[in-house]
Design a protein around this motif. Structure first.
Motif, PDB file in Angstrom:
ATOM      1  N   PHE A 230     -32.876  -9.908  62.368  1.00 42.83           N
ATOM      2  CA  PHE A 230     -34.057 -10.738  62.612  1.00 42.83           C
ATOM      3  C   PHE A 230     -33.921 -12.051  61.840  1.00 42.83           C
ATOM      4  CE2 PHE A 230     -35.469  -6.719  64.029  1.00 42.83           C
ATOM      5  CZ  PHE A 230     -36.646  -6.859  64.756  1.00 42.83           C
ATOM      6  N   ARG A 231     -34.745 -13.032  62.216  1.00 42.28           N
ATOM      7  CA  ARG A 231     -34.778 -14.290  61.476  1.00 42.28           C
ATOM      8  C   ARG A 231     -36.221 -14.799  61.414  1.00 42.28           C
ATOM      9  NH1 ARG A 231     -31.360 -17.965  65.824  1.00 42.28           N
ATOM     10  NH2 ARG A 231     -32.679 -17.603  67.654  1.00 42.28           N
ATOM     11  N   PRO A 232     -36.548 -15.590  60.380  1.00 42.93           N
ATOM     12  CA  PRO A 232     -37.929 -16.081  60.247  1.00 42.93           C
ATOM     13  C   PRO A 232     -38.347 -16.893  61.461  1.00 42.93           C
ATOM     14  CG  PRO A 232     -36.690 -16.459  58.228  1.00 42.93           C
ATOM     15  CD  PRO A 232     -35.699 -16.028  59.264  1.00 42.93           C
ATOM     16  N   ALA A 233     -39.601 -16.679  61.913  1.00 41.23           N
ATOM     17  CA  ALA A 233     -40.087 -17.378  63.103  1.00 41.23           C
ATOM     18  C   ALA A 233     -41.369 -18.162  62.829  1.00 41.23           C
ATOM     19  CB  ALA A 233     -40.331 -16.383  64.242  1.00 41.23           C
ATOM     20  N   TRP A 234     -42.335 -17.547  62.170  1.00 42.94           N
ATOM     21  CA  TRP A 234     -43.576 -18.266  61.878  1.00 42.94           C
ATOM     22  C   TRP A 234     -44.252 -17.667  60.655  1.00 42.94           C
ATOM     23  CZ3 TRP A 234     -43.749 -14.289  65.469  1.00 42.94           C
ATOM     24  CH2 TRP A 234     -44.852 -13.444  65.470  1.00 42.94           C
ATOM     25  N   ALA A 235     -45.231 -18.413  60.129  1.00 45.26           N
ATOM     26  CA  ALA A 235     -46.010 -17.960  58.976  1.00 45.26           C
ATOM     27  C   ALA A 235     -47.488 -18.115  59.280  1.00 45.26           C
ATOM     28  CB  ALA A 235     -45.642 -18.769  57.736  1.00 45.26           C
ATOM     29  N   GLU A 236     -48.300 -17.262  58.632  1.00 46.29           N
ATOM     30  CA  GLU A 236     -49.750 -17.321  58.811  1.00 46.29           C
ATOM     31  C   GLU A 236     -50.463 -17.178  57.470  1.00 46.29           C
ATOM     32  OE1 GLU A 236     -51.594 -15.052  61.899  1.00 46.29           O
ATOM     33  OE2 GLU A 236     -49.815 -15.101  63.189  1.00 46.29           O
ATOM     34  N   LEU A 237     -51.604 -17.822  57.371  1.00 45.30           N
ATOM     35  CA  LEU A 237     -52.484 -17.711  56.210  1.00 45.30           C
ATOM     36  C   LEU A 237     -53.913 -17.601  56.722  1.00 45.30           C
ATOM     37  CD1 LEU A 237     -52.393 -19.808  52.972  1.00 45.30           C
ATOM     38  CD2 LEU A 237     -54.537 -19.464  54.173  1.00 45.30           C
ATOM     39  N   THR A 238     -54.639 -16.592  56.253  1.00 44.56           N
ATOM     40  CA  THR A 238     -55.976 -16.318  56.767  1.00 44.56           C
ATOM     41  C   THR A 238     -57.008 -16.347  55.650  1.00 44.56           C
ATOM     42  OG1 THR A 238     -54.987 -14.879  58.437  1.00 44.56           O
ATOM     43  CG2 THR A 238     -57.367 -14.720  58.155  1.00 44.56           C
ATOM     44  N   VAL A 239     -58.121 -17.019  55.898  1.00 44.60           N
ATOM     45  CA  VAL A 239     -59.250 -17.044  54.970  1.00 44.60           C
ATOM     46  C   VAL A 239     -60.213 -15.931  55.353  1.00 44.60           C
ATOM     47  CG1 VAL A 239     -61.256 -18.385  54.211  1.00 44.60           C
ATOM     48  CG2 VAL A 239     -59.027 -19.500  54.514  1.00 44.60           C
ATOM     49  N   LYS A 240     -60.692 -15.197  54.334  1.00 42.69           N
ATOM     50  CA  LYS A 240     -61.586 -14.066  54.551  1.00 42.69           C
ATOM     51  C   LYS A 240     -62.814 -14.176  53.636  1.00 42.69           C
ATOM     52  CE  LYS A 240     -59.387 -11.120  57.390  1.00 42.69           C
ATOM     53  NZ  LYS A 240     -60.031 -10.514  58.584  1.00 42.69           N
ATOM     54  N   PRO A 241     -63.902 -13.465  53.954  1.00 41.67           N
ATOM     55  CA  PRO A 241     -65.054 -13.437  53.051  1.00 41.67           C
ATOM     56  C   PRO A 241     -64.689 -12.853  51.691  1.00 41.67           C
ATOM     57  CG  PRO A 241     -65.657 -12.616  55.226  1.00 41.67           C
ATOM     58  CD  PRO A 241     -64.163 -12.751  55.213  1.00 41.67           C
TER      59      PRO A 241
END
Length: 262
Positions: A239-250
């Motif tokens: 596999f290889r890196p494809a995307w990143a995510e960051l989520t804001v939560k309460p």
């Protein structure tokens, strides 16, 4: 399935999750859209988002609740895309959301298979171990802490396929996948401590990824940025890196997560 077809599938799914267009992730300028609910989104997502930042490397697509649009626009325009996902800049985002009792919470890197490399690498186990393909009927007694990365007790109905390593009738390693959305299945893997560093995780991950592709689905892999062991397994498995995510939560969600209530 080619690498380009795999990427396009991921872009389409990310667009569904975010409420944007697939081509938005390939632009050089940032994109902000209002988050919406969709029956085709990944099953575990809690939509609509307060704020979810997604980057495939060229820009940031921010999927937000309308009331936070100006706040998020200000943040992502302040730094280059890659720096919006790291400290100390994240403290700025946290401080901006503090009056609304929200915090930056979930951060992850996602991997897609490089088909050429995936198919070229061996998936054989060392002598004395047997690799078996498994289905939901084989998982019923395995929803225990030692297999909690491979299987998810809260979403048992999504666990559809696995590859297990067995020694004398005892399961010592398990890679399994959940049908998180129509076209993409997520892989998780666990190996018993005494059997680690023997290539079991990568062999199982590779074999399961191939089985997923044979079923016309796209395998994907996810881990925290600091989980070096897991990231090395992803890369070592083809596999290889494809995307990143960051989520804001309460804030309450973050507190419950830290207290082990989630």
């Amino acid at each position: 399935m080619t690498n380009q077809e795999i990427l396009q599938t991921a872009l389409r799914q990310s667009a569904v999750d975010a409420g944007c267009q697939p081509e938005d992730f390939l632009k050089t300028e940032n994109v902000v859209v209002h988050s919406v609910c969709s029956p085709d989104a990944r099953r575990y997502l809690e939509l609509p988002f307060v704020c979810n930042l997604i980057s495939y490397g060229s820009n940031i697509v921010a999927s937000v609740s309308p009331e936070y649009e100006d706040l998020v626009r200000g943040y992502i325009s302040r730094y280059p895309a890659e720096h919006c996902f790291e400290t100390p800049n994240l403290y700025v985002l946290n401080e901006a959301f503090a009056p609304y009792h929200m915090k930056a919470c979930l951060m992850a890197e996602y991997f897609l298979p490089d088909v050429d490399r995936l198919m070229a690498l061996p998936d054989t186990l060392e002598q004395g171990l047997e690799l078996r393909i498994m289905g939901p009927e084989d998982f019923q007694t395995l929803y225990t802490p030692q297999w909690s990365n491979a299987l998810c007790e809260k979403r048992k109905e999504l666990d559809v396929l696995g590859a297990g390593a067995w020694q004398e009738g005892v399961l010592v390693g398990l890679a399994a996948c959940s049908a998180d959305c129509r076209d993409m299945w997520q892989i998780g893997v666990d190996v018993l401590p005494e059997f680690r560093r023997k290539g079991i995780a990568s062999a199982l991950t590779r074999r399961l990824a191939r089985e997923i592709l044979e079923r016309g689905k796209v395998p994907f892999y996810c881990c925290a940025w600091s989980n070096i062991k897991s990231a090395k397994n992803a890369v070592g498995s083809g596999f290889r890196p494809a995307w990143a995510e960051l989520t804001v939560k309460p804030e309450q969600f973050v507190e419950n997560l830290n207290a082990g209530r989630i």
